[in-house]
Write a protein that holds these residues in place. Sequence first.
Motif, short mmCIF file in Angstrom:
data_model
loop_
_atom_site.label_atom_id
_atom_site.label_comp_id
_atom_site.label_asym_id
_atom_site.label_seq_id
_atom_site.Cartn_x
_atom_site.Cartn_y
_atom_site.Cartn_z
N VAL A 334 0.84 -1.21 0.00
CA VAL A 334 0.00 0.00 0.00
C VAL A 334 0.87 1.25 0.00
O VAL A 334 0.60 2.22 -0.72
CB VAL A 334 -0.94 -0.02 1.22
CG1 VAL A 334 -1.68 1.31 1.35
CG2 VAL A 334 -1.94 -1.15 1.11
N SER A 335 1.92 1.23 0.81
CA SER A 335 2.81 2.39 0.89
C SER A 335 3.53 2.64 -0.44
O SER A 335 3.60 3.79 -0.91
CB SER A 335 3.84 2.16 2.00
OG SER A 335 4.71 3.27 2.11
N ALA A 336 4.03 1.57 -1.05
CA ALA A 336 4.78 1.74 -2.30
C ALA A 336 3.87 2.20 -3.44
O ALA A 336 4.22 3.11 -4.20
CB ALA A 336 5.46 0.42 -2.67
N VAL A 337 2.69 1.59 -3.56
CA VAL A 337 1.78 1.97 -4.66
C VAL A 337 1.28 3.40 -4.47
O VAL A 337 1.23 4.20 -5.42
CB VAL A 337 0.60 0.98 -4.73
CG1 VAL A 337 -0.45 1.47 -5.72
CG2 VAL A 337 1.10 -0.40 -5.13
N SER A 338 0.92 3.74 -3.24
CA SER A 338 0.45 5.10 -2.96
C SER A 338 1.55 6.12 -3.22
O SER A 338 1.31 7.20 -3.80
CB SER A 338 -0.04 5.21 -1.52
OG SER A 338 -1.06 4.27 -1.26
N GLY A 339 2.76 5.79 -2.79
CA GLY A 339 3.87 6.71 -3.01
C GLY A 339 4.17 6.91 -4.50
O GLY A 339 4.43 8.03 -4.95
N ALA A 340 4.11 5.81 -5.26
CA ALA A 340 4.35 5.93 -6.69
C ALA A 340 3.26 6.78 -7.36
O ALA A 340 3.55 7.57 -8.27
CB ALA A 340 4.39 4.54 -7.32
N ALA A 341 2.02 6.63 -6.91
CA ALA A 341 0.93 7.43 -7.47
C ALA A 341 1.14 8.91 -7.18
O ALA A 341 0.92 9.77 -8.05
CB ALA A 341 -0.41 6.96 -6.90
N LEU A 342 1.58 9.23 -5.97
CA LEU A 342 1.82 10.63 -5.63
C LEU A 342 2.98 11.21 -6.44
O LEU A 342 2.91 12.36 -6.91
CB LEU A 342 2.10 10.74 -4.13
CG LEU A 342 0.92 10.46 -3.20
CD1 LEU A 342 1.36 10.49 -1.75
CD2 LEU A 342 -0.20 11.47 -3.44
N ALA A 343 4.05 10.45 -6.59
CA ALA A 343 5.17 10.94 -7.39
C ALA A 343 4.76 11.15 -8.84
O ALA A 343 5.15 12.15 -9.47
CB ALA A 343 6.33 9.94 -7.30
N ALA A 344 3.96 10.24 -9.38
CA ALA A 344 3.47 10.40 -10.76
C ALA A 344 2.56 11.62 -10.87
O ALA A 344 2.60 12.34 -11.88
CB ALA A 344 2.73 9.14 -11.20
N ALA A 345 1.74 11.86 -9.85
CA ALA A 345 0.87 13.04 -9.87
C ALA A 345 1.69 14.32 -9.94
O ALA A 345 1.36 15.25 -10.69
CB ALA A 345 -0.02 13.05 -8.62
#
Length: 392
Positions: A334-345
């Motif tokens: 959850v942490s990795a996927v959420s973090g990747a989504a924020l960086a992509a945003a």
Amino acid sequence: MSTSEYDSYRPPELDRGRKKRRRGGRPGGRGGGQGWKNRGADGNREMPMVEDVEFSSYYGRAIVKAPPWGDEIALYLFLGGLAGGSSLLGLGAQFSDRPGLRIATRLTAITATGVGGAALVADLGRPERFLNMMRVFKVSSPMSLGTWILSGFGVGSGVLAAIEVDRLTGLRLPLGPLRRILHAFETPAALESALFATPLAAYTGALLGDTAVPTWNAAGRNGLSYVFVSSAAVAAGGTAMALAPVRETGPARLLALVGAAGEAITMDRMKKGMHPAEVDPLEEGEPGHKLHRAEKLLIAGAIGTAAAEVGARVFAKKLGKGAGWKTRAALRAVSAVSGAALAAASAYTRFGVLEAGIESTKDPRHVVEPQRARLEERRARGITGDSITTGV
């Protein structure tokens, strides 16, 4: 019937049979009103001398020349914010004894600085042009200040990265007597890079706003730098969440959530302060699609980050004492996927804003309509004696 020497220039009058020609335009009226709009060029009647206004320019050329900036500059905007935010997180991790978060953020900061600098040099064409920019220090120039900010940040970030690499290799780097000196500079270098971190994340907003590009200029006057600072917090927090252990990334999650809220608020306020013609490139076409994707990823990443924070707090004791692999794997995912989504945003935000500005130079409407609106606003406020309202 009178004649004159100019009669030969008149077009021939059409034969309309017995149909009586109407005088004036308003039905039931006689003359006056809107009749002039119905008069044509036939015969000796009046005709509109100015056609409907179209927002064009001299020989169809753009009013404002588009800057020759491509994806390299958009990448630099994103990586500059990522480096600055990561540096601040690294300083906090050092003082709060979070080694995993400290290593991840410091290596992220130096990597982003190096790749971003390479992208900047690629846009300039030759490396010596970057060095030429450092021959002057001009306070009123965001580009000149940015060059010095990036250089100052890179020095401190490079020292910290060398220290971390030396530790990761078991103090096996061939430093000799320099090792003690290098490690002694850890805290001063961390403070020095943190000093330049926020300016590095913010100055690119001022740089775009200082141009004549309609959308960038209007965005700069309405808080583009705050949008970029918030976006930098989102990128740094998200990247740290993806790279560092869950039990150490509490500050990263908090930074990411604050940044996500800040970006949503500042972006909304920025658009509301701009003229609709200046906002259009931010909402339409490919730039608009990128910014819409950024918004969706931001919301999804923020929800995932909040879920990870709740999970980390609930299982805090288990994470510290060695929780089951299922719990750790679920929280890590959850942490990795959420973090990747924020960086992509954050990346989509920078690319979207850059492309929207370039797009706004292609249509004269984005230049003419806001200028006329500002002119009418000044006249409505009673400002009629300056060169702007009189056109002199």
